[in-house]
Design a protein around this motif. Structure first.
Motif, PDB file in Angstrom:
ATOM      1  N   ILE A   1       2.064  -5.787   8.947  1.00  0.00           N
ATOM      2  CA  ILE A   1       1.465  -4.818   8.022  1.00  0.00           C
ATOM      3  C   ILE A   1       2.529  -3.855   7.492  1.00  0.00           C
ATOM      4  O   ILE A   1       2.542  -3.513   6.300  1.00  0.00           O
ATOM      5  N   ILE A   2       3.416  -3.409   8.352  1.00  0.00           N
ATOM      6  CA  ILE A   2       4.499  -2.528   7.905  1.00  0.00           C
ATOM      7  C   ILE A   2       5.348  -3.231   6.859  1.00  0.00           C
ATOM      8  O   ILE A   2       5.744  -2.630   5.841  1.00  0.00           O
ATOM      9  N   GLN A   3       5.606  -4.504   7.071  1.00  0.00           N
ATOM     10  CA  GLN A   3       6.381  -5.281   6.093  1.00  0.00           C
ATOM     11  C   GLN A   3       5.623  -5.395   4.774  1.00  0.00           C
ATOM     12  O   GLN A   3       6.211  -5.274   3.691  1.00  0.00           O
TER      13      GLN A   3
ATOM     14  N   CYS B   1       5.952  -3.720  -0.020  1.00  0.00           N
ATOM     15  CA  CYS B   1       5.591  -4.137  -1.381  1.00  0.00           C
ATOM     16  C   CYS B   1       4.498  -3.254  -1.965  1.00  0.00           C
ATOM     17  O   CYS B   1       4.505  -2.944  -3.160  1.00  0.00           O
ATOM     18  N   SER B   2       3.556  -2.840  -1.129  1.00  0.00           N
ATOM     19  CA  SER B   2       2.397  -2.095  -1.613  1.00  0.00           C
ATOM     20  C   SER B   2       2.742  -0.681  -2.060  1.00  0.00           C
ATOM     21  O   SER B   2       2.184  -0.186  -3.055  1.00  0.00           O
ATOM     22  N   ILE B   3       3.633  -0.010  -1.349  1.00  0.00           N
ATOM     23  CA  ILE B   3       3.932   1.385  -1.670  1.00  0.00           C
ATOM     24  C   ILE B   3       4.524   1.537  -3.071  1.00  0.00           C
ATOM     25  O   ILE B   3       4.072   2.393  -3.842  1.00  0.00           O
ATOM     26  N   PRO B   4       5.511   0.729  -3.484  1.00  0.00           N
ATOM     27  CA  PRO B   4       5.998   0.850  -4.869  1.00  0.00           C
ATOM     28  C   PRO B   4       4.911   0.547  -5.895  1.00  0.00           C
ATOM     29  O   PRO B   4       4.878   1.163  -6.971  1.00  0.00           O
TER      30      PRO B   4
ATOM     31  N   GLU C   1      -7.086  -3.590  -6.735  1.00  0.00           N
ATOM     32  CA  GLU C   1      -6.372  -4.861  -6.576  1.00  0.00           C
ATOM     33  C   GLU C   1      -5.308  -4.742  -5.480  1.00  0.00           C
ATOM     34  O   GLU C   1      -5.161  -5.638  -4.634  1.00  0.00           O
ATOM     35  N   ILE C   2      -4.578  -3.640  -5.488  1.00  0.00           N
ATOM     36  CA  ILE C   2      -3.552  -3.412  -4.460  1.00  0.00           C
ATOM     37  C   ILE C   2      -4.198  -3.237  -3.093  1.00  0.00           C
ATOM     38  O   ILE C   2      -3.758  -3.825  -2.086  1.00  0.00           O
TER      39      ILE C   2
END
Length: 241
Positions: A7-9, A13-16, A168-169
């Motif tokens: 999940i951290i990995q 991608c999700s944060i940007p 979506e994210i």
């Protein structure tokens, strides 16, 4: 790689993607605890989310006196500090609302929803270790939305043009979380969380069962009439406990 690290990995991608979104009036301020309270969020996951879980509880998004302060879902400060014994440093968002300052572990306000939710788990299981052996609590959306007055704005109240890319994210992150933890039950804390779970989980043979409990918010008159007893009864009736 254990579920927490997966999940951290995925968040890398999700944060940007979340940062690239823009929100208009009435939203004037947005907090992302996964950035300024990232150390605490990762401490929570690595301490209590490193193994598969039977049950995932899903909230909507951070409250101003809960996860916004501690980085932990429904993270009422005293509960996170004393019951979970987490203490990672908390930073500050780049734009801080004067009526909703981030004080971290120094915050003296108590988030009622978090106090009720974690209080139920403490009553039922005693220690955090016993609860987290088979359960984990997460949020659907990691962002806090505030109006100019400081009023909290929940994700479902955003206009469709802003909800669609955000959801979506968040759907992708939720799907990745369910895949990583392989729960038997996914429990929506409130109707919104249940709806998102039903959309993401689908009806596959090995899909977890979607359950929901009453949201513990003090804004709900029903929740103010013995919330823990009602939530416990719902979980037992559904076969979760």
């Amino acid at each position: 790689m254990n579920p927490a690290e997966r999940i951290i990995q995925h968040l890398e991608c999700s944060i940007p993607q979340l940062d690239s979104l823009s929100f208009g009036a009435p939203v004037t301020t947005v907090y992302n605890p996964l950035i300024y309270a990232r150390a605490s969020w990762e401490q929570y996951l690595r301490s209590y989310g490193a193994s598969p879980k039977d049950v995932l509880f899903l909230g909507m998004n951070p409250g101003p006196w809960g996860m916004a302060q501690t980085g932990v879902p429904f993270g009422e400060v005293e509960t996170v500090r004393s019951w979970m014994q987490l203490s990672a440093p908390i930073g500050h968002p780049p734009q801080e609302h004067p009526k909703r300052p981030i004080l971290g572990w120094e915050c003296t306000r108590s988030e009622v929803s978090g106090r009720r939710l974690w209080g139920l788990f403490a009553e039922e299981f005693g220690t955090a270790q016993r609860f987290f052996a088979h359960h984990l609590v997460i949020n659907y959306c990691p962002l806090v939305f505030m109006a100019e007055s400081g009023r909290n704005i929940t994700p479902d109240k955003l206009p469709k043009r802003e909800r669609t890319p955000l959801f979506e994210i968040c759907d992708a992150l939720l799907a990745a979380t369910i895949t990583a933890y392989r729960p038997q039950f996914v429990v929506g804390v409130g109707a919104f969380a249940r709806t998102r779970l039903e959309r993401v989980v689908g009806a596959g043979e090995h899909a977890p069962r979607v359950v929901h409990i009453l949201h513990p918010s003090p804004a709900s008159p029903i929740a103010n009439r013995g919330w823990s007893e009602q939530a416990r009864d719902q979980l037992r009736a559904a076969g979760v406990w």
